[in-house]
Write an enzyme that holds these catalytic residues in place. Structure first.
Site, PDB file in Angstrom:
ATOM      1  N   SER A  26      -6.551  15.126  11.714  1.00 49.50           N
ATOM      2  CA  SER A  26      -7.989  15.004  11.991  1.00 49.50           C
ATOM      3  C   SER A  26      -8.583  14.065  10.936  1.00 49.50           C
ATOM      4  O   SER A  26      -7.941  13.752   9.932  1.00 49.50           O
ATOM      5  CB  SER A  26      -8.647  16.383  11.889  1.00 49.50           C
ATOM      6  OG  SER A  26      -8.505  16.848  10.562  1.00 49.50           O
ATOM      7  N   LYS A  98      -3.644  16.173  20.294  1.00 48.26           N
ATOM      8  CA  LYS A  98      -4.058  17.447  19.701  1.00 48.26           C
ATOM      9  C   LYS A  98      -5.387  17.834  20.333  1.00 48.26           C
ATOM     10  O   LYS A  98      -6.347  17.058  20.275  1.00 48.26           O
ATOM     11  CB  LYS A  98      -4.240  17.277  18.180  1.00 48.26           C
ATOM     12  CG  LYS A  98      -4.581  18.580  17.483  1.00 48.26           C
ATOM     13  CD  LYS A  98      -5.803  18.551  16.594  1.00 48.26           C
ATOM     14  CE  LYS A  98      -5.754  17.592  15.449  1.00 48.26           C
ATOM     15  NZ  LYS A  98      -4.878  18.032  14.377  1.00 48.26           N
ATOM     16  N   GLU A 178       2.076  25.946  19.028  1.00 48.36           N
ATOM     17  CA  GLU A 178       2.358  25.924  17.589  1.00 48.36           C
ATOM     18  C   GLU A 178       1.713  27.089  16.848  1.00 48.36           C
ATOM     19  O   GLU A 178       0.549  27.021  16.473  1.00 48.36           O
ATOM     20  CB  GLU A 178       1.875  24.592  16.964  1.00 48.36           C
ATOM     21  CG  GLU A 178       2.136  24.532  15.463  1.00 48.36           C
ATOM     22  CD  GLU A 178       1.688  23.235  14.781  1.00 48.36           C
ATOM     23  OE1 GLU A 178       1.100  22.372  15.448  1.00 48.36           O
ATOM     24  OE2 GLU A 178       1.934  23.117  13.580  1.00 48.36           O
ATOM     25  N   LYS A 220       6.609  24.850  18.761  1.00 42.82           N
ATOM     26  CA  LYS A 220       6.590  24.203  17.435  1.00 42.82           C
ATOM     27  C   LYS A 220       6.375  25.271  16.377  1.00 42.82           C
ATOM     28  O   LYS A 220       5.240  25.599  16.021  1.00 42.82           O
ATOM     29  CB  LYS A 220       5.475  23.141  17.390  1.00 42.82           C
ATOM     30  CG  LYS A 220       5.314  22.475  16.022  1.00 42.82           C
ATOM     31  CD  LYS A 220       4.498  21.202  16.112  1.00 42.82           C
ATOM     32  CE  LYS A 220       4.258  20.636  14.715  1.00 42.82           C
ATOM     33  NZ  LYS A 220       3.754  19.260  14.757  1.00 42.82           N
ATOM     34  N   SER A 290       9.089  17.933  14.625  1.00 46.72           N
ATOM     35  CA  SER A 290       7.768  17.440  14.999  1.00 46.72           C
ATOM     36  C   SER A 290       7.003  17.354  13.685  1.00 46.72           C
ATOM     37  O   SER A 290       6.103  18.142  13.414  1.00 46.72           O
ATOM     38  CB  SER A 290       7.089  18.400  15.980  1.00 46.72           C
ATOM     39  OG  SER A 290       5.767  17.957  16.238  1.00 46.72           O
TER      40      SER A 290
HETATM   41  P1  13P Z   1       3.498  18.909   9.074  1.00 45.60           P
HETATM   42  O1  13P Z   1       4.899  18.494   9.503  1.00 45.60           O
HETATM   43  O2  13P Z   1       2.922  18.021   8.013  1.00 45.60           O
HETATM   44  O3  13P Z   1       3.409  20.376   8.797  1.00 45.60           O
HETATM   45  O4  13P Z   1       2.545  18.626  10.310  1.00 45.60           O
HETATM   46  C1  13P Z   1       2.970  18.985  11.546  1.00 45.60           C
HETATM   47  C2  13P Z   1       1.808  19.401  12.355  1.00 45.60           C
HETATM   48  O5  13P Z   1       1.530  18.834  13.384  1.00 45.60           O
HETATM   49  C3  13P Z   1       1.025  20.556  11.894  1.00 45.60           C
HETATM   50  O6  13P Z   1       0.137  20.918  12.894  1.00 45.60           O
END
Ligand code: 13P
Length: 340
Positions: A26, A98, A178, A220, A290
């Protein structure tokens, strides 16, 4: 909903040898990343930085199956007017977006959050699909500390994730689900293991209740690791075995793939853990990355906002993407890092 088409995208996102680039910081989060390299956080710098990643043609083609974008980037054009999303598609990678509006304090639950963004989500997804997005991401945040997480917060976050996933599928978008258990605390690996199992089993119960088709999603999760402030460290082998065991106990085999977040692990730790899991094998899903920070810290540092550093930044990105691509098939070796 066309489940076969959703499944095809989900499978593509977890193609062996490739993984997902999480470039969906963001505006507030990219501020922190840019502050660290002394770059002003304005729209053009954000565009230039992300454009250099997406124009890393070979890296994208060989190791990046999908890119998670922040809304601004999905609708942004490259310096020559080409939509950035087209650069990603032309490289053979799947663009995603996102869609959550961030984690906000959960009333009545001090220290815990709920991720917002369900209202109007279907309408937003229709527009995003038109622009080229084929998957989405929603991040629920679970912190571990004294007395938390609570059942109320785990349940609320799991429910929101399931509602989001159902709305995505109704709009022909593959949801990345996630639930991130933060590694910021002083907790040991046993506690992370326990909370990971609790959260994942709750999330899959909610996904079932909301009639989400597991074949058309990607999970995730965090890996099972000790908190950053825990003095008793776990070996790479222990993290790998415990993560696989926790997932096997809670994640149905109908899910096509697992794409881990890096969550604050060092670049090499994140690669070594993924590689160790794929060397062990014996699980029903593809397991890949990811990563946000673990893929981008090196290119950001190499770039530092200077156009003359673009090639160096692309080389740094190529190296991390290649290392993680090897880890996604269990073929990484520590010596490859030193050789580079
Ligand atoms: P990180 O791999 O830096 O944790 O970020 C992945 C992500 O998309 C967190 O939402």
């Amino acid at each position: 909903m066309n489940l076969a088409a959703l499944n095809e995208i989900a499978e593509k996102m977890v193609t062996p040898g490739k993984g997902i680039l999480a470039a969906d910081e963001s505006t507030g989060t990219i501020q922190k990343r840019f502050d660290a390299i002394g770059v002003e956080n304005n729209e053009q710098n954000r565009r230039d930085y992300r454009e250099l990643l997406f124009r890393s043609t070979e890296t994208m083609r060989d190791h990046i199956s999908g890119v998670i974008l922040f809304e601004e980037t999905l609708y942004q054009n490259a310096a020559d007017g080409t939509p950035l999303v087209d650069l990603i598609t032309q490289a053979g990678s799947v663009p995603g977006i996102k869609v959550d509006k961030g984690a906000k304090p959960l009333p009545g639950f001090p220290g815990e959050t709920i991720t917002e963004g369900l209202d109007g989500l279907g309408d937003r997804l229709k527009k995003d699909y038109e622009r080229g997005a084929r998957f989405a991401k929603w991040r629920a945040v679970i912190d571990i500390a004294d007395g938390i997480p609570t059942w109320g917060a785990v349940k609320a976050n799991a429910h929101a994730l399931a509602r989001y996933a159902a709305i995505c599928q109704a709009n022909q978008i593959v949801p990345i689900v996630e639930p991130e258990i933060l590694m910021d605390g002083a907790h040991d690996i046993d506690r992370c293991d326990e909370v990971t199992r609790w959260v994942l089993s709750t999330v899959f119960q909610e996904l079932f209740e909301q009639r989400v088709a597991l074949e058309g999603m990607v999970l995730k999760p965090n890996m099972v690791v000790c908190g950053k402030k825990c003095t008793k460290r776990a070996s790479v082998d222990e993290v790998a075995h415990r993560t696989i065991a926790a997932l096997k106990a809670t994640v149905p085999s109908a899910v096509p793939g697992i794409a881990y977040l890096s969550g604050g692990q060092s670049d090499e730790e994140a690669t070594a853990h993924l590689d160790a899991m794929n060397k062990i094998g014996g699980f029903p899903w593809k397991m890949t990355f990811s990563y946000g920070r673990a893929l981008q810290a090196a290119p950001q540092k190499a770039w530092s906002g200077k156009s003359e550093n673009v090639a160096a930044a692309q080389r740094a990105f190529a190296h991390r993407a290649k290392m993680n691509g090897l880890a996604s098939v269990g073929q990484w070796e520590g010596a490859l890092e030193k050789a580079a």
